[in-house]
Design an enzyme around this catalytic site. Structure first.
Site, PDB file in Angstrom:
ATOM      1  N   SER A  87     -25.815 -30.900 -33.609  1.00  0.00           N
ATOM      2  CA  SER A  87     -24.551 -31.573 -33.306  1.00  0.00           C
ATOM      3  C   SER A  87     -23.437 -30.597 -32.968  1.00  0.00           C
ATOM      4  O   SER A  87     -22.760 -30.754 -31.947  1.00  0.00           O
ATOM      5  CB  SER A  87     -24.107 -32.422 -34.505  1.00  0.00           C
ATOM      6  OG  SER A  87     -25.105 -33.325 -34.898  1.00  0.00           O
ATOM      7  N   TYR A 136     -29.748 -38.785 -27.707  1.00  0.00           N
ATOM      8  CA  TYR A 136     -29.118 -38.440 -28.986  1.00  0.00           C
ATOM      9  C   TYR A 136     -28.813 -36.953 -28.969  1.00  0.00           C
ATOM     10  O   TYR A 136     -29.718 -36.130 -29.007  1.00  0.00           O
ATOM     11  CB  TYR A 136     -30.041 -38.774 -30.169  1.00  0.00           C
ATOM     12  CG  TYR A 136     -29.319 -38.632 -31.490  1.00  0.00           C
ATOM     13  CD1 TYR A 136     -28.656 -39.714 -32.067  1.00  0.00           C
ATOM     14  CD2 TYR A 136     -29.258 -37.402 -32.145  1.00  0.00           C
ATOM     15  CE1 TYR A 136     -27.963 -39.578 -33.262  1.00  0.00           C
ATOM     16  CE2 TYR A 136     -28.558 -37.262 -33.345  1.00  0.00           C
ATOM     17  CZ  TYR A 136     -27.923 -38.351 -33.894  1.00  0.00           C
ATOM     18  OH  TYR A 136     -27.230 -38.213 -35.072  1.00  0.00           O
ATOM     19  N   ASP A 180     -31.327 -29.751 -24.012  1.00  0.00           N
ATOM     20  CA  ASP A 180     -31.204 -29.941 -25.462  1.00  0.00           C
ATOM     21  C   ASP A 180     -32.615 -29.870 -26.054  1.00  0.00           C
ATOM     22  O   ASP A 180     -33.364 -30.845 -26.042  1.00  0.00           O
ATOM     23  CB  ASP A 180     -30.544 -31.294 -25.744  1.00  0.00           C
ATOM     24  CG  ASP A 180     -30.381 -31.555 -27.240  1.00  0.00           C
ATOM     25  OD1 ASP A 180     -30.977 -30.814 -28.049  1.00  0.00           O
ATOM     26  OD2 ASP A 180     -29.651 -32.506 -27.602  1.00  0.00           O
ATOM     27  N   VAL A 229     -33.288 -29.284 -29.154  1.00  0.00           N
ATOM     28  CA  VAL A 229     -33.098 -29.330 -30.607  1.00  0.00           C
ATOM     29  C   VAL A 229     -34.333 -29.882 -31.321  1.00  0.00           C
ATOM     30  O   VAL A 229     -34.815 -29.292 -32.282  1.00  0.00           O
ATOM     31  CB  VAL A 229     -31.835 -30.134 -30.967  1.00  0.00           C
ATOM     32  CG1 VAL A 229     -31.766 -30.418 -32.466  1.00  0.00           C
ATOM     33  CG2 VAL A 229     -30.581 -29.374 -30.522  1.00  0.00           C
ATOM     34  N   LYS A 230     -34.867 -31.006 -30.844  1.00  0.00           N
ATOM     35  CA  LYS A 230     -36.008 -31.566 -31.576  1.00  0.00           C
ATOM     36  C   LYS A 230     -37.353 -31.096 -31.040  1.00  0.00           C
ATOM     37  O   LYS A 230     -38.276 -30.878 -31.805  1.00  0.00           O
ATOM     38  CB  LYS A 230     -35.980 -33.100 -31.574  1.00  0.00           C
ATOM     39  CG  LYS A 230     -36.970 -33.678 -32.588  1.00  0.00           C
ATOM     40  CD  LYS A 230     -37.069 -35.188 -32.554  1.00  0.00           C
ATOM     41  CE  LYS A 230     -36.043 -35.848 -33.424  1.00  0.00           C
ATOM     42  NZ  LYS A 230     -36.164 -37.318 -33.396  1.00  0.00           N
ATOM     43  N   THR A 290     -16.572 -22.025 -40.791  1.00  0.00           N
ATOM     44  CA  THR A 290     -16.478 -20.829 -41.626  1.00  0.00           C
ATOM     45  C   THR A 290     -17.791 -20.091 -41.845  1.00  0.00           C
ATOM     46  O   THR A 290     -17.835 -18.881 -41.721  1.00  0.00           O
ATOM     47  CB  THR A 290     -15.848 -21.184 -42.989  1.00  0.00           C
ATOM     48  OG1 THR A 290     -14.605 -21.825 -42.727  1.00  0.00           O
ATOM     49  CG2 THR A 290     -15.609 -19.942 -43.827  1.00  0.00           C
TER      50      THR A 290
HETATM   51  C1  LIG Z   1     -31.356 -34.224 -34.034  1.00  0.00           C
HETATM   52  C2  LIG Z   1     -30.886 -33.928 -32.673  1.00  0.00           C
HETATM   53  C3  LIG Z   1     -29.599 -33.415 -32.444  1.00  0.00           C
HETATM   54  C4  LIG Z   1     -28.604 -33.244 -33.557  1.00  0.00           C
HETATM   55  O1  LIG Z   1     -29.050 -32.323 -34.503  1.00  0.00           O
HETATM   56  P1  LIG Z   1     -28.436 -32.387 -35.990  1.00  0.00           P
HETATM   57  O2  LIG Z   1     -29.172 -31.328 -36.712  1.00  0.00           O
HETATM   58  O3  LIG Z   1     -28.708 -33.759 -36.523  1.00  0.00           O
HETATM   59  O4  LIG Z   1     -27.006 -32.095 -35.870  1.00  0.00           O
HETATM   60  C5  LIG Z   1     -29.257 -33.079 -31.154  1.00  0.00           C
HETATM   61  N1  LIG Z   1     -30.117 -33.250 -30.143  1.00  0.00           N
HETATM   62  C6  LIG Z   1     -31.351 -33.726 -30.317  1.00  0.00           C
HETATM   63  C7  LIG Z   1     -32.258 -33.866 -29.143  1.00  0.00           C
HETATM   64  C8  LIG Z   1     -31.778 -34.106 -31.589  1.00  0.00           C
HETATM   65  O5  LIG Z   1     -33.002 -34.607 -31.759  1.00  0.00           O
END
Ligand SMILES: *Cc1c(COP(=O)(O)O)cnc(C)c1O
Length: 443
Positions: free
Chosen positions: A115, A141, A243, A245-246, A300
Site C-alpha cells: 500500500s 487491488y 505491481d 506485490v502478490k 519513521t
Molecule cells: C496485497 C496487495 C497490495 C497491498 O499490499 P499490503 O501489504 O496489503 O499493503 C498491493 N498490490 C497488490 C497486487 C496486492 O496483492
C-alpha cells in the site's frame, strides 16, 4: 486458553481487536508455524495454501529469514534509514536494482507494505511528470491506504474516494469474456477508444497493472494484450508500473510476473513476499521519478534494518534454492491436479494460474458462469475444518486463491488437493451448515 478468563485465543482476539482490519473466513487462531504448516492454538497442524496472502513466501520460520533477523537484531543498526544509512537497507536496494530491467534501474524507495509503495509511486509519477492522470484496472487491488485505494478498482473499496485523475479500464478476463482472444481484443479496443475520445494520453502519467489480477479473481491476462498496452504507453510517454506485490519474486515460476507478459515495466513494486513474513516493500524505477524530491514520502521506520535483512535473505534464498523454478514445477503439478478435480466437481468453473499463483473459480453452472458465492465461503470454511487454509478472492467473491509458500513440496500439494476434494464433496452434498458462516464476513 487465557489465564483465568476461560476464553479461547480466538475469543480474546474478537474481544480485543478491531474488526476494521479483519478479513476472516473461519475461526483460525495460530500459535506457530513451520514451512507450509500452521500450528493452531489447539495443537492442530494445518496446511497453509495462502501463506498469509503470499507474505510468508518462504513458509513459516524459514531458517534463512530467522538467521538474518537474529543477526540484524543482535546489534541493531538503528530502526530506520530516514536520517542514517544502514547496511541491510543498502544491500536490499542494491540487490533490487540488480534484478529489475535497465529502464527501471534508477533508485529504490523502501516502505512497509504494498500500500505505501503504490501510494508513493502514484504521487511521484504525477508530481515528477506534471501529468495529472493515472490509469488502472477495474477489480485492481493496489492497497488499503487512502492514496493506494484511490488508484484501485476493487469493489471491497466501494465508496472510497478515487484520485481525481483516475480512469479505470477493463481487465481482460478469458473465462468471463468468452475466450482469451476476444477478451484481449475488447480490452485493447477500450483503451484505444479512451485515448481517442476521453482521456488525452499526453495527460497520463502512468498505467498501473497487476501481471495477474489477484484480488480481482486471479485473472491471467491473454497473451499479447499487455505487449499492445506497452506499445501504446511507449508511444505516448506513459510510465508502466508493474505491481508485483502478490505474484512477483518467484511465485509465477519466473522471478518477475511481468516476464510472462513479454513487457518491461518502468517501475516495479514489491511487497508481501519480499519480507518473507516481515513488513517491507519497495518501489524501483527511474531516477527522475523515484528520486523525485527529498522528504517526499517517508514513514519513521522505513528502511528498518531488521526488515531489510529479512528481504535480503528472501532474495538470496529464492536465487540459491531456485525457488522460481521450483514454483513452476510444483505449480504445474498442482494445476493438473486441480484440473482433475474439475472433472469431478461441477462447482468448479475454471482453474487458472501461473506457478504457485492459482485461482479456482466456483460457479452455479458452467454455461451461465453465475458466481457460486455461498458455496465458495462454505468450501473455505469446510477446508479449514479438514485442515487446509485457503481464502477466496474475486470481484464476485467466488475464486479460491492458492498462494502457498514457494517451498511447497509435491506431496504437500497433493495433500492439499485431497482436502479440497473432500471439502467440495461435503459442500455439494449439503453437509456444511451455512449458519456457520454468519460470524465471518469475508469480502
Ligand atoms: C496485497 C496487495 C497490495 C497491498 O499490499 P499490503 O501489504 O496489503 O499493503 C498491493 N498490490 C497488490 C497486487 C496486492 O496483492
Amino acid at each position: 486458553m487465557d489465564e483465568g478468563k476461560g476464553l479461547s485465543l480466538y475469543e480474546r482476539d474478537q474481544q480485543a481487536l478491531s474488526k476494521m482490519s479483519f478479513l476472516r473466513f473461519f475461526p483460525l487462531a495460530v500459535a506457530g508455524g513451520e514451512g507450509a504448516w500452521l500450528i493452531g492454538d489447539d495443537g492442530r497442524r494445518l496446511l497453509d495454501f495462502s501463506a498469509s496472502w503470499g507474505a510468508a513466501s518462504l513458509g513459516h520460520s524459514h531458517p534463512a529469514v530467522r538467521e538474518a533477523v537474529n543477526r540484524a537484531l543482535s546489534s541493531q543498526a538503528g530502526a530506520s534509514h530516514l536520517s542514517s544509512a544502514n547496511l541491510p537497507a543498502v544491500e536490499l536496494a542494491e540487490r533490487l536494482l540488480a534484478i529489475v530491467p535497465d529502464r527501471a534501474r534508477g533508485r529504490v524507495w523502501l516502505g512497509h507494505s504494498g500500500s505505501d509503495a503504490n501510494e508513493t509511486v502514484a504521487r511521484a509519477v504525477v508530481a515528477a511528470t506534471g501529468r495529472p492522470r493515472i490509469i488502472s484496472y477495474k477489480g485492481a487491488y493496489h492497497g488499503g491506504t487512502s492514496g493506494s485505494m484511490a488508484i484501485s478498482g476493487h469493489p471491497v473499496q466501494q465508496g472510497v474516494p478515487k484520485a481525481p485523475g483516475l480512469t479505470l479500464i477493463s481487465y481482460p478476463n478469458a473465462h468471463r469474456d468468452d475466450g482469451a482472444e476476444l477478451a484481449g481484443k475488447a480490452a485493447l479496443a477500450e483503451l484505444e477508444t479512451l485515448f481517442a475520445e476521453q482521456v488525452p494520453p499526453d495527460e497520463v502519467a502512468a498505467l498501473f497493472l497487476e501481471p495477474i489480477q489477484s484480488d480481482g479473481g486471479m485473472v491471467v491476462p491473454p497473451d499479447g494484450y499487455f505487449q499492445s498496452v506497452e506499445a501504446l504507453c511507449r508511444k505516448h510517454g506513459i510510465l508502466l508500473v508493474s505491481d508485483e506485490v502478490k505474484v512477483g519474486l518467484g511465485r509465477t515460476g519466473r522471478l518477475h510476473a511481468y516476464e510472462h507478459l513479454g513487457i518491461e515495466p518502468d517501475i516495479v513494486v514489491f511487497g508481501k513476499g519480499l519480507g518473507g513474513g516481515l513488513p517491507v516493500s519497495a518501489a524501483i524505477g527511474p531516477e527522475a521519478i523515484i528520486n523525485h524530491a527529498a522528504a517526499f514520502s517517508f514513514q519513521t521506520v522505513h528502511g528498518n534494518p531488521v526488515c531489510a535483512a529479512a528481504g535480503c535473505a528472501v532474495l538470496d534464498t529464492i536465487e540459491r534454492n531456485q525457488l522460481a523454478r521450483h514454483a513452476a514445477e510444483v505449480g504445474r503439478h498442482l494445476i493438473a491436479r486441480l484440473e482433475g478435480l474439475k472433472q469431478k466437481h461441477p462447482l468448479i468453473g475454471d482453474v487458472r494460474g501461473r506457478g504457485l499463483a492459482i485461482g479456482v473459480e466456483l460457479v452455479q453452472d458452467r454455461a451461465g458462469k453465475a458466481p457460486a458465492k455461498t458455496e465458495t465461503a462454505l468450501t473455505v470454511f469446510r477446508a479449514f475444518e479438514l485442515g487446509l487454509v485457503v481464502f477466496y478472492v474475486g470481484v464476485n467473491s467466488n475464486v479460491l486463491e492458492f498462494t502457498p509458500p514457494l517451498t511447497l513440496t509435491i506431496p504437500e500439494a497433493d495433500a492439499g488437493v485431497e482436502l479440497l476434494d473432500q471439502a467440495l464433496t461435503d459442500v455439494a452434498a449439503g453437509r456444511v451448515n451455512a449458519a456457520a458462516l454468519t460470524a465471518f464476513a469475508g469480502w
